[in-house]
Design an enzyme around this catalytic site. Structure first.
Site: not given
Ligand code: BES
Ligand code: MN
Ligand code: MN
Length: 466
Positions: A98, A191, A164-165, A327, A129, A340, A439, A96, A224
């Site tokens: 992005d 990734d 993807e993100e 306030t 990433d 997750r 991230h 990806h 208020h």
């Molecule tokens: N590359 C990551 C996912 C990842 C990181 C897998 C480390 C295994 C180890 C991917 O870009 C990611 O951050 N995905 C998001 C997906 C979500 C926004 C649907 C995530 O995991 O938060």
């Molecule tokens: Mn990724």
């Molecule tokens: Mn990511």
């Protein structure tokens, strides 16, 4: 095999150029979640497409994903080279282009979109990433084309997404409608991370996710807090009360039936995880940096992050957040909450249970709406195939070590669709490191791993084609 050696040689000679090109891609702030960056996202897609064309890939095109059902969708980049013959396997390379937003900006030591080398690392948003890791695929292909007279040892399709993100809805729709256009024998995904430096790693499982919003509405307008406090409902207090009932103090999720479908990892997996060199205290101190670790009792950190579901709150926008004091009783409050998931949980069923539970605990005086923003399936991939052997063999040649098998706590929504829709195995060969700050501020890619990743991928293609 002389050709594979020549491709490795080519990659070594061109290391500096490969890094400079990656820097140019990293300068494009392709933040998929922010509408104001839609033009940058497209520029990144065009950058990748132009390079795929230049190195010799064919049928290079952008595939639009925006539609009525998917407004604001970002383009896919597609390319193929299918001249290795019908007997040769076809590899589908996925990545990806992005990236996540770079905020908070003042915590970056060098600006997120001005890639900077320090101590053998390349710092930038997207460095690892996934722009840097996706670029390894492109550079491995370039090296093979250069060493094999404009040919490749296998058939190759490339699909690179720009969402993807944000959940990957565009590519998911494409795979469901036009899966035949991605026909392949295996998907190669870079990734994910290595378990530790110098430790070649295959990731064999990912968590799924549901990303949601809870919106709470109270009074018809902001009020208020002196005039109405005591009589008007406060949506933030209500939201806090709801959130407090989602998890118990030990970290167990309280949504009824939420754990029903959770599969235990196999005894072999658990045994293998116990044998990994994991230092919990080092992890707490250097990676997490908190006073204590939290989470469900009775499960190791690796089990909690790889094989158990979790629930997290990402932010609570609304009300007054400026400097100083105001306030006010806000009329509405919002929370961004994700869960997750692990096999065999499904996003639809998990969301239904969560929504019903939240609606059953709404405090007096407020209305609540629970919305799904995006979702993805959890997945565990098989390791019993020739492609996994091709990958571990390749990494043994590069790192001089046996591969360890891990799961990832993160999510890559499309991997589940590769397995279920395209019915092909996926090899997740990633070269990130645990301290790469994905991230987060100061994301980096270790440049030695960038180059070893390229070499591993070159050798992987060689092994698959042999
Ligand atoms: N590359 C990551 C996912 C990842 C990181 C897998 C480390 C295994 C180890 C991917 O870009 C990611 O951050 N995905 C998001 C997906 C979500 C926004 C649907 C995530 O995991 O938060
Ligand atoms: Mn990724
Ligand atoms: Mn990511």
């Amino acid at each position: 095999m002389a050709e594979i050696a020549a491709a490795v040689e080519f990659a070594r000679k061109n290391e500096a150029r490969f890094v400079e090109e990656l820097k140019a891609l990293l300068r494009i702030p392709s933040v998929s979640t922010l509408p104001e960056h839609a033009g940058d996202v497209r520029r990144a897609a065009e950058f990748v497409a132009a390079e795929l064309k230049r190195i010799g890939m064919e049928n290079v095109r952008l595939i639009e994903t925006a539609s009525v059902e998917h407004p604001g969708g970002h383009p896919l980049v597609y390319a193929d080279w299918l001249r290795a013959g019908a007997a040769a396997p076809t590899v589908l390379c996925y990545g990806h282009y992005d990236v996540q937003p770079a905020e908070p900006l003042d915590e970056w030591k060098s600006p997120p979109f001005e890639p900077t080398e320090r101590n053998g690392n390349l710092y930038a948003r997207g460095a690892v990433d996934d722009k840097g890791q996706m670029w390894m695929h492109v550079k491995a292909l370039e090296s093979l084309f250069a060493a094999c007279n404009g040919r490749l040892p296998v058939n190759v399709r490339v699909i690179v997404e720009g969402e993807e993100e944000v959940g990957g809805e565009g590519i998911a729709q494409f795979v469901r409608k036009h899966g035949d256009q991605l026909r392949a024998d295996v998907a190669l995904v870079s990734d994910t991370e290595m378990f530790a430096p110098e430790m070649p790693t295959l990731c064999v499982g990912l968590r799924g996710m549901i990303y949601t919003e809870i919106e709470v509405r109270g009074a018809r307008t902001d009020l208020h807090s002196g005039m109405y406090g005591g009589a008007a409902p406060n949506p933030f207090v209500a939201l806090a009360q709801i959130i407090a009932k989602l998890k118990d103090p030990e970290g167990k999720i309280l949504i009824p039936g939420f754990y029903d479908k959770v599969e235990k990892p196999t005894a072999d997996e658990l045994k293998a995880w116990k044998a990994l060199p994991f230092d919990e205290e080092h992890y707490r101190r250097t990676e997490v940096g908190s006073k204590e670790l939290t989470g469900e009792p009775g499960y190791s950190v690796l089990e909690r992050t790889w094989a158990r579901p979790t629930l997290d709150v990402h932010g609570m926008p609304g009300g007054f957040i400026g400097a100083g004091a105001k306030t006010v009783i806000p009329a509405r409050a919002l929370a961004k909450v994700s869960m997750r998931l692990v096999p065999d949980m499904t996003p639809a069923e998990s969301f239904a249970k969560y929504k019903a539970y939240v609606e059953s605990i709404v405090p007096k005086g407020v209305e609540v709406e629970v919305r799904m923003i995006h979702s993805g399936d959890p997945i565990v991939v098989s390791t019993d195939n020739q492609f996994v052997k091709a990958s571990t063999g390749a990494m043994r040649e590069v790192f001089g070590k046996d591969t360890v098998y891990v799961r990832g706590g993160g999510s890559i929504p499309i991997v589940g669709d590769f397995v279920r829709e395209l019915k092909i195995p996926t090899v997740m060969m990633g070269f990130g490191l645990p301290d790469d700050n994905l991230h987060a501020p100061n994301e980096k890619f270790n440049l030695a791993n960038f180059h070893r990743g390229i070499e591993s991928i070159v050798r992987f293609f060689g092994n698959v084609g042999a």
